[in-house]
Design a protein around this motif. Structure first.
Motif, mmCIF file in Angstrom:
data_model
loop_
_atom_site.group_PDB
_atom_site.id
_atom_site.type_symbol
_atom_site.label_atom_id
_atom_site.label_comp_id
_atom_site.label_asym_id
_atom_site.label_seq_id
_atom_site.Cartn_x
_atom_site.Cartn_y
_atom_site.Cartn_z
ATOM 1 N N THR A 156 36.968 26.521 -63.771
ATOM 2 C CA THR A 156 38.323 26.535 -63.146
ATOM 3 C C THR A 156 38.631 25.297 -62.768
ATOM 4 O O THR A 156 37.854 24.349 -62.911
ATOM 5 N N PHE A 157 39.743 25.127 -62.254
ATOM 6 C CA PHE A 157 40.312 23.756 -62.280
ATOM 7 C C PHE A 157 40.978 23.646 -60.443
ATOM 8 O O PHE A 157 41.582 22.957 -60.078
ATOM 9 N N ASP A 158 40.388 24.742 -59.601
ATOM 10 C CA ASP A 158 40.993 24.653 -58.151
ATOM 11 C C ASP A 158 39.667 24.441 -57.309
ATOM 12 O O ASP A 158 38.593 24.119 -57.976
ATOM 13 N N GLU A 159 39.620 24.739 -56.140
ATOM 14 C CA GLU A 159 38.839 24.235 -55.364
ATOM 15 C C GLU A 159 37.403 25.119 -55.548
ATOM 16 O O GLU A 159 36.425 24.705 -55.161
ATOM 17 N N ALA A 160 37.574 26.354 -56.341
ATOM 18 C CA ALA A 160 36.332 27.196 -56.356
ATOM 19 C C ALA A 160 35.339 26.351 -57.438
ATOM 20 O O ALA A 160 34.233 26.564 -57.184
ATOM 21 N N ILE A 161 35.879 25.316 -58.146
ATOM 22 C CA ILE A 161 34.774 24.384 -58.593
ATOM 23 C C ILE A 161 33.699 23.641 -57.866
ATOM 24 O O ILE A 161 32.899 23.348 -58.432
ATOM 25 N N PHE A 162 33.968 23.465 -56.590
ATOM 26 C CA PHE A 162 33.005 22.901 -55.640
ATOM 27 C C PHE A 162 32.231 24.043 -55.269
ATOM 28 O O PHE A 162 31.203 23.768 -54.384
ATOM 29 N N THR A 163 32.251 25.213 -55.797
ATOM 30 C CA THR A 163 31.443 26.331 -55.183
ATOM 31 C C THR A 163 30.491 26.904 -56.380
ATOM 32 O O THR A 163 31.114 27.360 -57.319
ATOM 33 N N SER A 164 29.249 26.913 -56.217
ATOM 34 C CA SER A 164 28.243 27.313 -57.050
ATOM 35 C C SER A 164 28.513 28.711 -57.051
ATOM 36 O O SER A 164 28.809 29.572 -56.511
ATOM 37 N N ILE A 165 28.196 28.963 -58.541
ATOM 38 C CA ILE A 165 28.202 30.595 -59.063
ATOM 39 C C ILE A 165 27.154 31.068 -58.526
ATOM 40 O O ILE A 165 26.004 30.617 -58.527
ATOM 41 N N PRO A 166 27.253 32.493 -57.695
ATOM 42 C CA PRO A 166 26.092 33.145 -57.031
ATOM 43 C C PRO A 166 24.966 33.560 -57.974
ATOM 44 O O PRO A 166 25.250 33.574 -59.293
ATOM 45 N N ASN A 167 23.648 33.015 -57.597
ATOM 46 C CA ASN A 167 22.526 33.402 -58.301
ATOM 47 C C ASN A 167 22.458 34.680 -58.679
ATOM 48 O O ASN A 167 22.822 35.806 -58.010
ATOM 49 N N GLY A 168 22.341 35.179 -60.140
ATOM 50 C CA GLY A 168 21.865 36.442 -60.395
ATOM 51 C C GLY A 168 23.436 37.165 -60.860
ATOM 52 O O GLY A 168 23.278 38.286 -61.218
ATOM 53 N N SER A 169 24.516 36.466 -60.869
ATOM 54 C CA SER A 169 25.842 37.096 -61.289
ATOM 55 C C SER A 169 25.737 37.042 -62.734
ATOM 56 O O SER A 169 25.092 36.264 -63.454
ATOM 57 N N TRP A 170 26.444 38.360 -63.178
ATOM 58 C CA TRP A 170 26.537 38.051 -64.739
ATOM 59 C C TRP A 170 28.098 37.393 -64.775
ATOM 60 O O TRP A 170 29.025 37.320 -63.899
ATOM 61 N N ILE A 171 28.010 36.313 -65.689
ATOM 62 C CA ILE A 171 28.920 35.299 -66.015
ATOM 63 C C ILE A 171 30.231 35.830 -67.008
ATOM 64 O O ILE A 171 31.442 35.741 -66.676
ATOM 65 N N ALA A 172 29.661 36.287 -67.979
ATOM 66 C CA ALA A 172 30.573 36.702 -69.141
ATOM 67 C C ALA A 172 30.025 37.668 -69.920
ATOM 68 O O ALA A 172 28.886 37.929 -69.923
ATOM 69 N N ALA A 173 30.925 38.493 -70.568
ATOM 70 C CA ALA A 173 30.200 39.534 -71.273
ATOM 71 C C ALA A 173 31.225 39.662 -72.726
ATOM 72 O O ALA A 173 32.320 39.283 -72.898
ATOM 73 N N CYS A 174 30.534 39.731 -73.749
ATOM 74 C CA CYS A 174 31.078 39.497 -75.131
ATOM 75 C C CYS A 174 30.654 40.801 -76.192
ATOM 76 O O CYS A 174 29.315 41.469 -75.930
ATOM 77 N N ALA A 175 31.498 41.496 -76.956
ATOM 78 C CA ALA A 175 31.210 42.450 -77.739
ATOM 79 C C ALA A 175 30.859 41.748 -79.245
ATOM 80 O O ALA A 175 31.428 40.975 -79.839
ATOM 81 N N TRP A 176 29.943 42.543 -80.108
ATOM 82 C CA TRP A 176 29.355 42.020 -81.139
ATOM 83 C C TRP A 176 29.431 43.386 -82.021
ATOM 84 O O TRP A 176 29.148 44.513 -81.818
ATOM 85 N N ARG A 177 29.760 43.212 -83.430
ATOM 86 C CA ARG A 177 29.968 44.217 -84.368
ATOM 87 C C ARG A 177 28.694 44.406 -85.098
ATOM 88 O O ARG A 177 28.220 43.326 -85.625
ATOM 89 N N VAL A 178 28.033 45.669 -84.942
ATOM 90 C CA VAL A 178 26.674 45.681 -85.833
ATOM 91 C C VAL A 178 27.057 46.354 -87.060
ATOM 92 O O VAL A 178 27.928 47.412 -87.153
ATOM 93 N N ALA A 179 26.453 45.814 -88.014
ATOM 94 C CA ALA A 179 27.037 46.365 -89.402
ATOM 95 C C ALA A 179 26.585 47.759 -89.568
ATOM 96 O O ALA A 179 25.458 48.287 -88.936
#
Length: 199
Positions: free
Chosen positions: A105-128
């Motif tokens: 991010t580009f606001d003041e949140a960049i000075f705050t650590s991401i909480p331990n144990g947080s899921w950060i992102a999710a992505c979908a994958w296609r299985v053949a």
């Protein structure tokens, strides 16, 4: 001598940092989408970059806008996060093998650590559709984090890439997934043929 001791102390502090990321293993069947989540372990990371690649038989899913089918956790307030296909210039559903995640991010949140144990992102994958039953390990590429700006991707993160576990097709008629078809299950199938499936 005093200078040497200070340098040794700094090196020790840097090496002690133990933030890492992991991808949660997920089960799927051939022809389905598998959604994986990236989890942060540690208390110092404010932003990160990660490349994640899939083996043959798995490829990154795309949205209708032909972007990676990924999302950032809204609870971590990293609104400037971006996702791109890899390799650069690849065609989704043709030759894309992975995803690059930029979580920041580009606001003041960049000075705050991401909480331990947080899921950060999710992505979908296609299985053949013809993927064999097996564990398909994902592969981490570049994995770097930041503890404070302006050093956005300056620290290497350990990465456990997880896997997509493709299950064998189920036994047709096995309604309770116990690996066999009982007389009662056969009767249930016949009843559905005669009367229609329950709503």
């Amino acid at each position: 001598m005093r200078t040497l001791r200070v340098l040794t102390l700094l090196c020790t502090v840097t090496a002690a940092r133990a933030d890492s990321v992991s991808v949660e293993p997920v089960a799927a069947s051939g022809g389905q989408l598998a959604v994986t989540r990236l989890v942060l372990h540690g208390e110092e990371t404010t932003a990160l970059q990660l490349d994640l690649f899939a083996p043959d038989g798995i490829d990154p899913a795309a949205t209708s806008q032909r972007d990676p089918a990924c999302t950032v956790n809204p609870g971590i307030d990293r609104w400037a996060s971006r996702f791109t296909f890899l390799p650069h210039g690849c065609a989704p559903r043709v030759d894309c093998r992975g995803v690059r995640m930029m979580i920041l991010t580009f606001d003041e949140a960049i000075f705050t650590s991401i909480p331990n144990g947080s899921w950060i992102a999710a992505c979908a994958w296609r299985v053949a559709a013809d993927a064999e039953a097996a564990s398909y390990p994902l592969t981490c590429g570049l994995a770097r984090g930041s503890t404070a700006p302006p050093d956005i991707i300056g620290t290497t993160l350990a990465c456990d890439p997880g896997a997509i576990i493709v299950a064998a097709p189920g036994c047709l008629g096995d309604r309770n997934a116990d690996g066999q078809v009982s007389v009662f299950e056969v009767l249930g199938v016949v009843r559905n043929v005669l009367d229609g499936c329950p709503q």
